[in-house]
Write a protein that holds these residues in place. Structure first.
Motif, short mmCIF file in Angstrom:
data_model
loop_
_atom_site.label_atom_id
_atom_site.label_comp_id
_atom_site.label_asym_id
_atom_site.label_seq_id
_atom_site.Cartn_x
_atom_site.Cartn_y
_atom_site.Cartn_z
N GLN A 1 0.83 -1.20 0.00
CA GLN A 1 0.00 0.00 0.00
C GLN A 1 0.87 1.25 0.00
O GLN A 1 2.02 1.24 0.46
CB GLN A 1 -0.91 0.01 1.22
CG GLN A 1 -2.04 -1.02 1.16
CD GLN A 1 -3.03 -0.84 2.28
OE1 GLN A 1 -2.69 -0.35 3.36
NE2 GLN A 1 -4.28 -1.25 2.05
N ALA A 2 0.31 2.32 -0.51
CA ALA A 2 1.01 3.61 -0.50
C ALA A 2 1.42 3.95 0.94
O ALA A 2 0.65 3.75 1.88
CB ALA A 2 0.12 4.69 -1.07
N GLY A 3 2.66 4.44 1.04
CA GLY A 3 3.22 4.75 2.36
C GLY A 3 3.99 3.61 2.97
O GLY A 3 4.68 3.80 3.98
N GLY A 4 3.88 2.44 2.39
CA GLY A 4 4.57 1.27 2.92
C GLY A 4 6.01 1.17 2.44
O GLY A 4 6.53 2.08 1.78
N SER A 5 6.64 0.04 2.78
CA SER A 5 8.04 -0.17 2.46
C SER A 5 8.26 -1.55 1.84
O SER A 5 7.50 -2.49 2.11
CB SER A 5 8.89 -0.07 3.73
OG SER A 5 8.80 1.21 4.32
N ARG B 1 13.79 8.85 0.04
CA ARG B 1 12.85 7.74 0.30
C ARG B 1 13.50 6.38 0.09
O ARG B 1 13.16 5.42 0.79
CB ARG B 1 11.63 7.85 -0.62
CG ARG B 1 10.84 9.13 -0.44
CD ARG B 1 9.52 9.08 -1.23
NE ARG B 1 9.75 8.96 -2.66
CZ ARG B 1 9.27 7.98 -3.41
NH1 ARG B 1 8.52 7.02 -2.87
NH2 ARG B 1 9.51 7.94 -4.71
N ASN C 1 11.12 3.22 1.03
CA ASN C 1 10.18 3.68 2.05
C ASN C 1 9.24 4.72 1.47
O ASN C 1 9.50 5.29 0.40
CB ASN C 1 10.93 4.27 3.23
CG ASN C 1 11.84 3.27 3.92
OD1 ASN C 1 11.56 2.07 3.95
ND2 ASN C 1 12.94 3.75 4.47
N SER C 2 8.16 4.96 2.16
CA SER C 2 7.18 5.97 1.74
C SER C 2 6.80 5.78 0.28
O SER C 2 6.78 6.72 -0.51
CB SER C 2 7.74 7.38 1.96
OG SER C 2 8.08 7.58 3.32
N LEU C 3 6.49 4.56 -0.08
CA LEU C 3 6.19 4.24 -1.47
C LEU C 3 4.93 4.94 -1.95
O LEU C 3 3.97 5.13 -1.20
CB LEU C 3 6.07 2.74 -1.63
CG LEU C 3 7.41 2.00 -1.68
CD1 LEU C 3 7.23 0.51 -1.40
CD2 LEU C 3 8.09 2.21 -3.01
N LYS C 4 4.97 5.30 -3.23
CA LYS C 4 3.86 5.99 -3.89
C LYS C 4 3.36 5.15 -5.06
O LYS C 4 4.13 4.37 -5.62
CB LYS C 4 4.33 7.35 -4.40
CG LYS C 4 4.97 8.25 -3.37
CD LYS C 4 5.52 9.51 -4.02
CE LYS C 4 6.20 10.41 -2.99
NZ LYS C 4 6.75 11.64 -3.63
N ASP D 1 5.57 4.78 -8.01
CA ASP D 1 6.75 3.92 -7.92
C ASP D 1 6.49 2.54 -8.53
O ASP D 1 7.41 1.73 -8.64
CB ASP D 1 7.19 3.74 -6.47
CG ASP D 1 7.67 5.03 -5.84
OD1 ASP D 1 7.33 5.28 -4.67
OD2 ASP D 1 8.40 5.78 -6.51
N SER E 1 -3.01 2.55 -4.14
CA SER E 1 -3.39 3.82 -3.49
C SER E 1 -4.49 3.61 -2.46
O SER E 1 -5.09 2.56 -2.36
CB SER E 1 -3.84 4.82 -4.54
OG SER E 1 -4.91 4.28 -5.28
#
Length: 119
Positions: A13-17, A65, A82-85, A88, A119
């Motif tokens: 999920q977005a925000g994950g790593s 990131r 980190n902080s995946l969008k 990415d 997202s």
């Protein structure tokens, strides 16, 4: 000759790593430039990050990131993301090059690993 095998991709999920790994054989990762590129659907392959000796290089889009690192004992290079969008999302490729570092790297490539950020 250098063989590269990536692993660690997946759905997040977005925000994950996620942490990608690239296991190398044929050359030691400390003796060549090692890097990560990515290719999203319908887009050209783009540079993400690279490491040569103790220097690291990043694309502006991932700076702060993503972190590239190297474990010489395991002959493996990592990409901590980190902080995946959602932007990415791409197939991520490991690369090695005897002379060049950065976007110009082109000698050896892995088969790629899919990273999907929802997202």
């Amino acid at each position: 000759q250098v063989q590269l095998v990536e692993s660690g991709g997946g759905l997040v999920q977005a925000g994950g790593s996620l942490r990608l790994s690239c296991a190398a054989s044929g050359r030691t990762v400390s003796s060549v430039s090692m890097g990560w590129f990515r290719q999203a659907p319908g887009k050209e392959r783009e540079f993400v990050a690279a490491i040569r000796w103790s220097s690291t290089f990043y694309a502006d889009s991932v700076k702060g990131r993503f972190t590239i690192s190297r474990d010489n004992a395991k002959n493996t290079v990592y990409l901590q993301m980190n902080s995946l969008k959602p932007e990415d999302t791409a197939v991520y490729y490991c690369a090695a090059d005897g002379l060049r570092v950065g976007p110009q790297m082109r000698d050896y490539w892995g088969q790629g690993t899919q990273v999907t950020v929802s997202s």
